[in-house]
Structures are given as structure tokens and as C-alpha cells.
Design a protein around this motif. Structure first.
Motif, PDB file in Angstrom:
ATOM      1  N   ASP A  23     -21.706  -0.162 -25.112  1.00 51.10           N
ATOM      2  CA  ASP A  23     -21.658   0.675 -26.311  1.00 51.10           C
ATOM      3  C   ASP A  23     -20.516   0.183 -27.201  1.00 51.10           C
ATOM      4  OD1 ASP A  23     -19.205   1.800 -25.383  1.00 51.10           O
ATOM      5  OD2 ASP A  23     -20.246   3.433 -24.363  1.00 51.10           O
ATOM      6  N   ILE A  24     -20.229   0.888 -28.285  1.00 53.57           N
ATOM      7  CA  ILE A  24     -19.210   0.419 -29.244  1.00 53.57           C
ATOM      8  C   ILE A  24     -17.875   1.134 -29.068  1.00 53.57           C
ATOM      9  CG2 ILE A  24     -20.951  -0.261 -30.931  1.00 53.57           C
ATOM     10  CD1 ILE A  24     -20.194   2.338 -32.484  1.00 53.57           C
ATOM     11  N   HIS A  25     -17.752   1.926 -27.987  1.00 53.72           N
ATOM     12  CA  HIS A  25     -16.552   2.735 -27.776  1.00 53.72           C
ATOM     13  C   HIS A  25     -15.621   2.083 -26.756  1.00 53.72           C
ATOM     14  CE1 HIS A  25     -18.653   5.843 -29.996  1.00 53.72           C
ATOM     15  NE2 HIS A  25     -19.687   5.680 -29.178  1.00 53.72           N
ATOM     16  N   ASN A  26     -14.330   2.142 -27.029  1.00 56.94           N
ATOM     17  CA  ASN A  26     -13.348   1.559 -26.128  1.00 56.94           C
ATOM     18  C   ASN A  26     -13.202   2.405 -24.869  1.00 56.94           C
ATOM     19  OD1 ASN A  26     -11.348  -0.156 -25.190  1.00 56.94           O
ATOM     20  ND2 ASN A  26      -9.709   0.969 -26.200  1.00 56.94           N
ATOM     21  N   ASP A  27     -13.259   1.767 -23.728  1.00 55.50           N
ATOM     22  CA  ASP A  27     -13.104   2.432 -22.444  1.00 55.50           C
ATOM     23  C   ASP A  27     -12.017   1.681 -21.677  1.00 55.50           C
ATOM     24  OD1 ASP A  27     -13.231   3.425 -19.859  1.00 55.50           O
ATOM     25  OD2 ASP A  27     -15.409   3.420 -19.753  1.00 55.50           O
ATOM     26  N   ALA A  28     -10.906   2.352 -21.445  1.00 52.34           N
ATOM     27  CA  ALA A  28      -9.751   1.711 -20.805  1.00 52.34           C
ATOM     28  C   ALA A  28     -10.060   1.254 -19.388  1.00 52.34           C
ATOM     29  CB  ALA A  28      -8.568   2.674 -20.795  1.00 52.34           C
ATOM     30  N   THR A  29     -11.105   1.816 -18.772  1.00 50.65           N
ATOM     31  CA  THR A  29     -11.444   1.437 -17.397  1.00 50.65           C
ATOM     32  C   THR A  29     -12.415   0.258 -17.334  1.00 50.65           C
ATOM     33  OG1 THR A  29     -13.355   2.937 -17.229  1.00 50.65           O
ATOM     34  CG2 THR A  29     -11.179   3.853 -16.727  1.00 50.65           C
ATOM     35  N   LYS A  30     -12.871  -0.208 -18.498  1.00 45.90           N
ATOM     36  CA  LYS A  30     -13.833  -1.311 -18.550  1.00 45.90           C
ATOM     37  C   LYS A  30     -13.252  -2.476 -19.343  1.00 45.90           C
ATOM     38  CE  LYS A  30     -17.607   0.989 -16.960  1.00 45.90           C
ATOM     39  NZ  LYS A  30     -18.614   0.558 -15.999  1.00 45.90           N
ATOM     40  N   HIS A  31     -13.748  -3.658 -19.059  1.00 45.41           N
ATOM     41  CA  HIS A  31     -13.358  -4.846 -19.826  1.00 45.41           C
ATOM     42  C   HIS A  31     -14.334  -5.002 -20.991  1.00 45.41           C
ATOM     43  CE1 HIS A  31     -10.358  -6.525 -16.905  1.00 45.41           C
ATOM     44  NE2 HIS A  31     -11.026  -5.719 -16.109  1.00 45.41           N
ATOM     45  N   ASP A  32     -14.215  -4.082 -21.959  1.00 46.11           N
ATOM     46  CA  ASP A  32     -15.187  -4.047 -23.046  1.00 46.11           C
ATOM     47  C   ASP A  32     -14.605  -4.497 -24.383  1.00 46.11           C
ATOM     48  OD1 ASP A  32     -13.525  -1.911 -23.603  1.00 46.11           O
ATOM     49  OD2 ASP A  32     -15.119  -0.410 -23.727  1.00 46.11           O
ATOM     50  N   GLY A  33     -13.460  -5.193 -24.337  1.00 44.26           N
ATOM     51  CA  GLY A  33     -12.774  -5.593 -25.567  1.00 44.26           C
ATOM     52  C   GLY A  33     -13.600  -6.472 -26.489  1.00 44.26           C
ATOM     53  N   ASP A  34     -14.506  -7.289 -25.910  1.00 44.60           N
ATOM     54  CA  ASP A  34     -15.356  -8.146 -26.731  1.00 44.60           C
ATOM     55  C   ASP A  34     -16.442  -7.363 -27.451  1.00 44.60           C
ATOM     56  OD1 ASP A  34     -14.092 -10.527 -26.250  1.00 44.60           O
ATOM     57  OD2 ASP A  34     -15.398 -11.126 -24.605  1.00 44.60           O
ATOM     58  N   PHE A  35     -16.709  -6.150 -26.961  1.00 38.87           N
ATOM     59  CA  PHE A  35     -17.837  -5.391 -27.504  1.00 38.87           C
ATOM     60  C   PHE A  35     -17.354  -4.122 -28.203  1.00 38.87           C
ATOM     61  CE2 PHE A  35     -19.600  -8.184 -24.347  1.00 38.87           C
ATOM     62  CZ  PHE A  35     -20.720  -8.682 -24.989  1.00 38.87           C
ATOM     63  N   LEU A  36     -16.549  -4.368 -29.238  1.00 37.59           N
ATOM     64  CA  LEU A  36     -16.047  -3.299 -30.099  1.00 37.59           C
ATOM     65  C   LEU A  36     -16.207  -3.742 -31.554  1.00 37.59           C
ATOM     66  CD1 LEU A  36     -12.737  -2.499 -28.156  1.00 37.59           C
ATOM     67  CD2 LEU A  36     -14.851  -1.139 -28.144  1.00 37.59           C
ATOM     68  N   PRO A  37     -16.326  -2.799 -32.460  1.00 37.88           N
ATOM     69  CA  PRO A  37     -16.533  -3.169 -33.871  1.00 37.88           C
ATOM     70  C   PRO A  37     -15.466  -4.112 -34.429  1.00 37.88           C
ATOM     71  CG  PRO A  37     -16.976  -0.841 -33.556  1.00 37.88           C
ATOM     72  CD  PRO A  37     -16.405  -1.342 -32.259  1.00 37.88           C
ATOM     73  N   GLY A  38     -14.224  -3.982 -33.941  1.00 40.30           N
ATOM     74  CA  GLY A  38     -13.148  -4.814 -34.468  1.00 40.30           C
ATOM     75  C   GLY A  38     -12.911  -6.099 -33.707  1.00 40.30           C
ATOM     76  N   SER A  39     -13.753  -6.388 -32.717  1.00 42.66           N
ATOM     77  CA  SER A  39     -13.572  -7.596 -31.920  1.00 42.66           C
ATOM     78  C   SER A  39     -14.092  -8.815 -32.663  1.00 42.66           C
ATOM     79  CB  SER A  39     -14.321  -7.457 -30.584  1.00 42.66           C
ATOM     80  OG  SER A  39     -15.722  -7.518 -30.804  1.00 42.66           O
ATOM     81  N   GLU A  40     -13.829  -9.995 -32.075  1.00 39.34           N
ATOM     82  CA  GLU A  40     -14.309 -11.231 -32.681  1.00 39.34           C
ATOM     83  C   GLU A  40     -15.836 -11.274 -32.726  1.00 39.34           C
ATOM     84  OE1 GLU A  40     -13.622 -16.065 -32.136  1.00 39.34           O
ATOM     85  OE2 GLU A  40     -12.421 -14.649 -30.972  1.00 39.34           O
ATOM     86  N   LYS A  41     -16.482 -10.610 -31.773  1.00 44.08           N
ATOM     87  CA  LYS A  41     -17.943 -10.565 -31.762  1.00 44.08           C
ATOM     88  C   LYS A  41     -18.506  -9.548 -32.760  1.00 44.08           C
ATOM     89  CE  LYS A  41     -19.128 -12.197 -27.114  1.00 44.08           C
ATOM     90  NZ  LYS A  41     -19.826 -11.907 -25.858  1.00 44.08           N
ATOM     91  N   ARG A  42     -17.634  -8.682 -33.273  1.00 39.20           N
ATOM     92  CA  ARG A  42     -18.043  -7.649 -34.247  1.00 39.20           C
ATOM     93  C   ARG A  42     -19.274  -6.885 -33.740  1.00 39.20           C
ATOM     94  NH1 ARG A  42     -19.531  -9.992 -39.233  1.00 39.20           N
ATOM     95  NH2 ARG A  42     -19.770 -12.007 -38.219  1.00 39.20           N
ATOM     96  N   TRP A  43     -19.074  -6.219 -32.613  1.00 37.37           N
ATOM     97  CA  TRP A  43     -20.149  -5.443 -31.995  1.00 37.37           C
ATOM     98  C   TRP A  43     -20.215  -4.081 -32.679  1.00 37.37           C
ATOM     99  CZ3 TRP A  43     -24.485  -6.161 -30.005  1.00 37.37           C
ATOM    100  CH2 TRP A  43     -25.099  -5.255 -29.147  1.00 37.37           C
ATOM    101  N   THR A  44     -20.988  -4.003 -33.734  1.00 35.53           N
ATOM    102  CA  THR A  44     -21.046  -2.816 -34.585  1.00 35.53           C
ATOM    103  C   THR A  44     -22.146  -1.852 -34.134  1.00 35.53           C
ATOM    104  OG1 THR A  44     -22.597  -3.886 -36.078  1.00 35.53           O
ATOM    105  CG2 THR A  44     -20.241  -4.153 -36.559  1.00 35.53           C
TER     106      THR A  44
END
Length: 321
Positions: A23-44
Motif C-alpha cells: 500500500d502507500i502508507h508507511n509502516d515502521a514494522t515493514k521495509h516499505d520505504g521504496d513503496f511510498l509516494p515520496g520514494s524514488e519509485k513514486r508509489w502513488t
């Protein structure tokens, strides 16, 4: 109707690696940094919703030409959490069907899990649990991977035991990572043996992204020691598979099953056929990667496709008087 004439009810059992359904929400317990709207991948939100729509489109079509209905059961890999499954099932392509799901969070270092979705009108879940595969890294510290999900239930009247897997990848090299997949195979065989002790002649299906082909040691061990038949063995060729790496086809995605699916007693589920769902719309249609899976990302570059894997499936027929 003649006494020996039979009619059959067909059901599709499928497996699909969804390629990083975050999903597009930050979860501190997951390695989801690449999949956020502000990431380099721009996961919108738009890209997330587009992927959900496309995946729903695929799932609804797997085996449809054979049965005129969507799959009864689908094992999934590379999902972040319950929310993404709920969003997937509530999407336009799947909301018409009465799908339920089984999911548990695992301690996988990438933050991805396996899950099972199922048609509640034909399959009833009776029990579910997960099993961890104990691994160690080169420092001797515990190395976390996806748990194995066991779901037991009834497809109509027949009890099935389904094991959903996503074995350790080859990222560190095929030979270097091989012992990890062999350990996963050992764990699955251990689970199968426990099922055989608890149930008389249990019907077992083992599905997943094994990151190995049927000819590799881990799958050969699983087939032999688990007393399973692997119909995917004959589907791999130089021009066809479920995933392509360096222009070489592999069939890492497989569904194996206990040999009692070949029995022809009345009112039992019998294996009919296996296939790869590799329709043209799932493939890249131009360029040097033409014919390969139309993926969502290639590295950090957004492609807007479905997944880097094709689904695989088997057809089971319920034989009736």
C-alpha cells in the motif's frame, strides 16, 4: 442418464506472485520505504489503484475459459498486509465475487507475506496456521523469510490441505542460497508428514513461488519425500515459463499435489490439467523484452504492468453420479 455416464464440476486452483503489492502508507514494522509516494519509485495512490485493478482483472480470468467462473482458490505471494488484500477484493474486477482470505504477518525481512483467497460459495476454511523456516545468515544470526501458510478446509464436501509458500530468493546466487530452499523443502515435508499422521489419506496441495525449478534439488526432494506429483514439470520450455531472468524461462511458480488426486471415485476431486496463465495481455508487446511478463517496475523504473510472474493453475473436476 446412463448408469456409467458422469457429469463433472470443474474448479480452478491457482497461484500468483503479485510483485510487491504494497500500500502507500508507511509502516515502521515493514521495509516499505521504496513503496511510498515520496520514494524514488513514486508509489502513488493512482499507481497503487491501477495495479489493484490490473491484478483483479488477471485473477478473475485465470482458467475462466475452462470453467466459465473465476478460481475457487488462489495462493498469493508478495503482499504487504491484510489491507492490500481487502483493497484487491473490493476492487471493480473482484467485488462481484464472494471472496474471503487468510493472511498472517510474518517476520520476512522484505516485509512481504503469502496469503490465500477463496470463493466462499464453494470453499469453507476449517483451520489455518503458519510455520516458520529457521535460517541463519553468514554471521550465524537468524535470517527471516516468509512463513509457510497451511489452510485446511472443504471444497464442497471434500477436505483439502493447502500449503502456500514463497521460498528464499536467489539474490545472493543460486548455489549460495540453495541450502535455504532445501531447508524450506524439509519444513514442508515435515508438515505433510504431520498431516498424514492426523488424517487418513489426506488430499494435499503445495503451491508457491519456490525460486527453483522442478529439476532443482529442493523440488525433487519435496516431490519424492512428500510423495507429491508436480504437473508443472512438463510446462517449462525454452520459450515458456512463469518468470524470465536474463532471457531464460523458469517455472518457479508451481502447484504440486498428493497422488490421490488421480483417484476416480465418485464425489471426489480429480486432477484434470495444469497450465500457465500467460495470455497475450500479460506480456510485453514490444522491445527486447517482448513476450516476457509485463511487470509493474523494472528496478526503479515504473512500467505500469501487472507482475513479473505469470500465474499458474490446475483444474480439479468433482466427479458426480
Amino acid at each position: 442418464m446412463k448408469p456409467k455416464e458422469l457429469k463433472t464440476s470443474a474448479h480452478i486452483i491457482a497461484f500468483y506472485n503479485l510483485e510487491n503489492l504494497f500500500d502507500i502508507h508507511n509502516d515502521a514494522t515493514k521495509h516499505d520505504g521504496d513503496f511510498l509516494p515520496g520514494s524514488e519509485k513514486r508509489w502513488t495512490k493512482k499507481r497503487y489503484e491501477e495495479k489493484l485493478y490490473k491484478l483483479g482483472q488477471v485473477i478473475s480470468k485465470i482458467g475462466f475459459d475452462d470453467t466459465q467462473k473465476p478460481p475457487a482458490i488462489i495462493g498469493l505471494a508478495e503482499i504487504e498486509n491484510k489491507r492490500v488484500i481487502q483493497d484487491l477484493l473490493q476492487g471493480k474486477e473482484l467485488e462481484l465475487y464472494d471472496y474471503g482470505f487468510v493472511h498472517y504477518d510474518s517476520k520476512d525481512e522484505r516485509g512481504i507475506d503469502v496469503a490465500l483467497i477463496y470463493d466462499k460459495t464453494v470453499f469453507t476454511v476449517e483451520d489455518s496456521k503458519t510455520f516458520s523456516v529457521y535460517l541463519e545468515d553468514h554471521k550465524g544470526e537468524q535470517d527471516y523469510t516468509r512463513d509457510i501458510l497451511l489452510v485446511s478446509g472443504r471444497l464442497y464436501s471434500e477436505k483439502l490441505h493447502l500449503l502456500i509458500n514463497h521460498w528464499p530468493s536467489r539474490r545472493e546466487g543460486e548455489l549460495e542460497s540453495k541450502p535455504k530452499r532445501v531447508k524450506a523443502a524439509l519444513k514442508v515435508v515435515e508438515i505433510i508428514n504431520s498431516l498424514k499422521k492426523a488424517h487418513s489419506n489426506p488430499k494435499i496441495l503445495v503451491m508457491g513461488d519456490f525460486n527453483d525449478n522442478p529439476s532443482n534439488e529442493s523440488l525433487k526432494f519435496l516431490s519424492k519425500e512428500g510423495e507429491l506429483y508436480n504437473p508443472m514439470d512438463t510446462l517449462l520450455s525454452y520459450s515458456r515459463g512463469s518468470v524470465n531472468h536474463n532471457f531464460k524461462w523458469n517455472i518457479f511458480d508451481q502447484i504440486l499435489f498428493s497422488t490421490n488426486f488421480f483417484e476416480t471415485e465418485r464425489n471426489t476431486l480429480k486432477f484434470e490439467e495444469a497450465n500457465i496463465f500467460d495470455e497475450a495481455f500479460l506480456k510485453q508487446n514490444k522491445g527486447k523484452f517482448k513476450g516476457q511478463p509485463f511487470r509493474t517496475y523494472a528496478g526503479k523504473k515504473y512500467k505500469g504492468g501487472y507482475s513479473d510472474h505469470f500465474p499458474v493453475y490446475i483444474q480439479l473436476n468433482m466427479t458426480k453420479p
